[in-house]
Design an enzyme around this catalytic site. Structure first.
Site, PDB file in Angstrom:
ATOM      1  N   LYS A 649      21.598  31.106  17.038  1.00 18.34           N
ATOM      2  CA  LYS A 649      20.154  30.877  17.049  1.00 18.34           C
ATOM      3  C   LYS A 649      19.474  32.145  17.561  1.00 18.34           C
ATOM      4  CE  LYS A 649      20.517  27.215  19.633  1.00 18.34           C
ATOM      5  NZ  LYS A 649      20.187  25.946  20.323  1.00 18.34           N
ATOM      6  N   ASP A 745      13.591  15.480  22.194  1.00 13.75           N
ATOM      7  CA  ASP A 745      13.427  15.655  20.746  1.00 13.75           C
ATOM      8  C   ASP A 745      14.555  14.977  19.968  1.00 13.75           C
ATOM      9  OD1 ASP A 745      11.989  16.528  18.583  1.00 13.75           O
ATOM     10  OD2 ASP A 745      12.919  18.492  18.510  1.00 13.75           O
TER      11      ASP A 745
END
Length: 797
Positions: A649, A745
């Protein structure tokens, strides 16, 4: 007077002096066109920085290849524009039409948007138009049909809509029409059947409708007809399709087709047949198909009758899928008993969910055979020996190969050094020969087989023969299937005949790259069309340029350029030396500062990766390695030097944290250890970059599965395991982690499936810490820390 602005003014003056000495000799209209092209492009990596300096041909602009000699008009002309995989966005300029001598236009694998300019249709010499892998939209201009010399049109993997122009019939030399993975609609023009040279017609994954043109069987050279995932509702497969003279692959999966399966036994070279997920009825034709047949997929139809006896006489068969039909009668064991299996061969028989009631022969297939029978009455026959071995549920296969070559296992670990750019040549005749490979992303777009191992050696022979290399110089590092396409990561090693050199010379690198990018490999019915995903130059090859093509320019022109610039060369060298000296101390100080920030970040089980290691793992952050994107930046699939597959990432500039916050976050995440949490493998904090490295989940998200983007949907049991596993991960974070962490989330797109279809949960967004921590590298125990997007994983119960 010019030098009153000290160094900056002197450099500007010297550059003007050099520009004046090297007067532009590329045709003015082409220079103007290229500048217009650059103006409409967004170049975040500054790959085209030299497009604003000098002349395109004599200054070797990136991606520009020109004629070697001045034309009749006294100018050089641009012959190739190749800027694939440069992270370019923006739009294509209409001025491209002014490049009147262009033969290759290649913008593959960028981020271009907008429409395709109709002016491209005016470039009459164009042979290759390669725009695949972008975000282009709108309809295709009819003017593209004017490209009468075009050999290859690749527009796949865009968002292009509207009808396919009937004017394409005028492309009298085109051999490859790759329009798949777009949003084309309407009827396929029957006029395409008049193109005498057409080899490959790929129109899959669009919104095409209407009927299948029966005239296609008249195409004299057609090898591949691939129309999967369109909507020809109510249409039938024309009986004339049994008259194809040279067809190798017919793929019509999920097209809304009705009627009977046509008799295709007269097609002598047919190897791959996929008619699955339609509404076909009636029995399967009994006439024997081609001996080349590797794959037959007739699943998810309404077929009845028995398995044709002719299926027992297909020596190359790899896959036979008849699941989810109404077929009856006995299951023929002759299908595998009549076959001679090599060690790399495999036969997969999927007969699930039919009405097969008995076995004809002995139910003892060899290890090379995978047989699935669940959902048939025969599974209830308790007296049938071994039947229970083939009636249970099992996970879908995910064929992926890594470490194909392991002949270097006994080589000294430390004897092949230098920044991971060098490695042992796996198949080298000289044991433990160490060299720097060229790294190439490569994909077979429509191979005529469904299982690769039996064809690995033929592929290696085909590839090295096409490149004029010895077979030991090629290593297939990894390969994996992607929705019917076979993706590979290739490594090419230098020849030992060149004094055992550990690197390719520049001319060899240029030659090999040209072979890939000019699409001059000999055709192969077995391997079908290919695409170059990337040609990454790292380590000793990083500074190689491919645009140096002025060696054939007339000597008088070059002499004038050299003499005119000689007077400035000494001064430029002196100024550059002064500037380099001035900057050296600053760079050294910055390097020491960055190194010092890492001394305190030695964490157990968490690796500190260099930027070079991350670039190597992702082919220099190639677009083809990207697997996701969020507000923080992009996610890449990477392969480390030890072959570990990871998710990397990479934060974009707007999402970068302060170094203290970033390193503190890493320390926090390194504390989280639980079987329901995705493991943090490591991080990278170099060259202004912030990257987190996690374990990789290869089978996509639960959201994709629920939205039917994958072959199967999770059943109730799997959904229950997902919920329970997620609860365990959240319970650990909320109550057992020190300090507690609250995941905010949780959603289907953060629930992933691993290689065995076990469920896991992860959020691929960079985490954020709040409230702030006290000291760099420490997290006070009394703080209840909130981490948004902390990855959470599920293991099955």
């Amino acid at each position: 007077m010019i030098c009153r602005v000290r160094f900056g003014g002197c450099i500007l003056a010297l550059c003007l002096c050099l520009a004046a000495a090297a007067s532009p000799i590329t045709h003015p209209s082409e220079v103007s066109a290229l500048r217009a092209v650059k103006k409409q492009l967004v170049d975040p990596m500054n790959n085209l920085r030299n497009w604003s300096r000098g002349d395109p041909c004599t200054a070797n602009w990136t991606g520009i290849l020109c004629s070697n000699d001045l034309g009749d008009d006294g100018y050089l002309h641009v012959l190739e524009l190749q800027v694939l995989n440069m992270n370019l966005s923006g739009t294509l300029a209409p001025e491209l039409g002014q490049l009147s001598r262009l033969r290759i236009l290649d913008f593959m694998w960028n981020e271009l948007t907008g429409t395709i300019p109709k002016e491209i249709g005016h470039i009459s010499p164009l042979r290759l138009l390669l725009l695949n892998g972008n975000k282009l939209f709108g309809s295709l201009p009819d003017e593209l049909g004017y490209l009468s010399k075009l050999n290859r049109l690749q527009l796949d993997q865009n968002n292009i809509s509207g009808p396919i122009p009937k004017t394409f019939v005028n492309m009298s030399c085109v051999r490859h029409l790759h329009l798949n993975n777009n949003s084309f609609s309407g009827q396929i023009p029957p006029e395409l059947s008049q193109i005498p040279t057409l080899l490959h017609l790929l129109l899959d994954n669009n919104n095409l409708s209407g009927y299948l043109p029966p005239e296609f069987s008249n195409l004299p050279e057609l090898r591949i007809l691939q129309l999967d995932n369109n909507d020809f509702s109510g249409s039938v497969i024309p009986a004339s399709y049994g008259n194809f003279s040279r067809l190798v692959k017919l793929s019509l999966r999920n097209c809304g087709l009705w009627g009977a399966v046509p008799d295709l036994s007269r097609i002598q070279n047919l190897s791959y047949l996929d008619l699955s997920q339609n509404h076909l009825t009636g029995p399967i034709p009994t006439n024997k198909l081609s001996d080349h047949m590797t794959t037959i997929d007739l699943s998810d139809n309404q077929l009845n009758g028995t398995i044709p006896a002719s299926f027992s006489d297909l020596p190359s068969l790899q896959t036979l899928c008849l699941e989810n039909n109404f077929m009856t009668g006995p299951i023929l064991t002759d299908i595998w008993q009549n076959m001679t299996f090599s060690t790399s061969a495999r036969l997969k028989l999927d007969l699930r969910n039919n009405s097969f009631s008995s076995i004809q022969g002995h139910l003892n297939p060899p290890v090379n055979v995978t047989l699935r029978l669940e959902g048939n009455p025969v599974c209830k026959n308790e007296n049938l020996l071994n039947v229970d071995l083939f009636c249970g549920s099992e996970s879908g296969e995910n064929e992926m190969l890594t470490n194909l070559n392991n002949t270097t296992a006994n080589c000294p670990i430390q004897a092949c050094p230098r920044d991971n750019y060098y490695e042992y040549v796996p198949a080298s005749p000289l044991p433990c020969f160490c060299a720097a490979p060229l790294r190439i992303g490569y994909r077979l777009k429509s191979p005529s087989f469904s299982y690769f191992p039996p064809y690995i050696q033929p592929f290696e022979a085909y590839m090295t023969r096409s490149l004029n290399l010895s077979q030991y110089q090629l290593s297939i590092d990894t390969y994996s299937w992607e929705n019917g396409r076979l993706r590979m990561y290739l490594k090419l090693f230098p020849s030992m005949n060149n004094n055992n050199s550990s690197t390719f010379n520049v001319s060899e690198v240029q030659r090999i790259r040209w072979r890939y990018m000019s699409w001059t490999f000999p055709g192969s019915n077995l391997f079908g069309p290919y695409e170059l995903l990337n040609f990454t130059l790292l380590g000793p090859y990083a500074d190689i340029k491919f645009e140096e093509n002025t060696k054939g320019v007339r000597k008088g022109v070059l002499v004038a350029i050299v003499v005119g610039g000689a007077a400035c060369a000494v001064a430029v060298s002196a100024i550059v030396a002064i500037l380099i000296t001035r900057k050296a101390g600053q760079r050294q100080a910055m390097t020491r500062k960055r190194l010092s920030s890492k001394v305190s970040m030695k964490l157990d089980g968490v690796r500190d990766f260099t930027f070079k290691e991350m670039a190597l793992a992702t082919d220099n952050f190639n677009n083809s390695s990207q697997v996701g994107q969020g507000g923080y930046g992009k996610v890449y699939k990477g392969t480390l030097t030890d072959k570990t597959v990871v998710a990397i990432k990479r934060a974009e500039e707007g999402s970068l944290q302060g170094q203290r916050e970033f390193l503190t976050e890493i320390k926090l995440l390194s504390r989280l250890h639980h079987r329901n949490l995705v493991s943090l493998v490591g991080y990278c904090d170099e060259e202004g970059e912030q990257m987190l490295v996690y374990e990789f989940m290869p089978n996509g998200t639960l959201r994709d599965w629920l939205s039917a983007k994958s072959k199967e949907s999770p059943n109730f049991g799997m959904r229950l395991r997902i919920a329970l596993g997620s609860a365990k991960g959240i319970l650990y974070l909320h109550t057992e982690a020190n300090p507690p962490v609250f995941h905010r989330d949780i959603k289907a797109s953060n629930i992933l499936l691993d290689s065995k279809l076990n469920s896991k949960v992860a959020d691929f967004g960079l985490s954020r810490l709040a409230p702030a921590v006290e000291d760099e590298g420490t997290v006070p125990d009394h703080v209840s820390t909130v981490v948004r997007g902390t990855p959470v994983s599920l293991n099955p119960l």
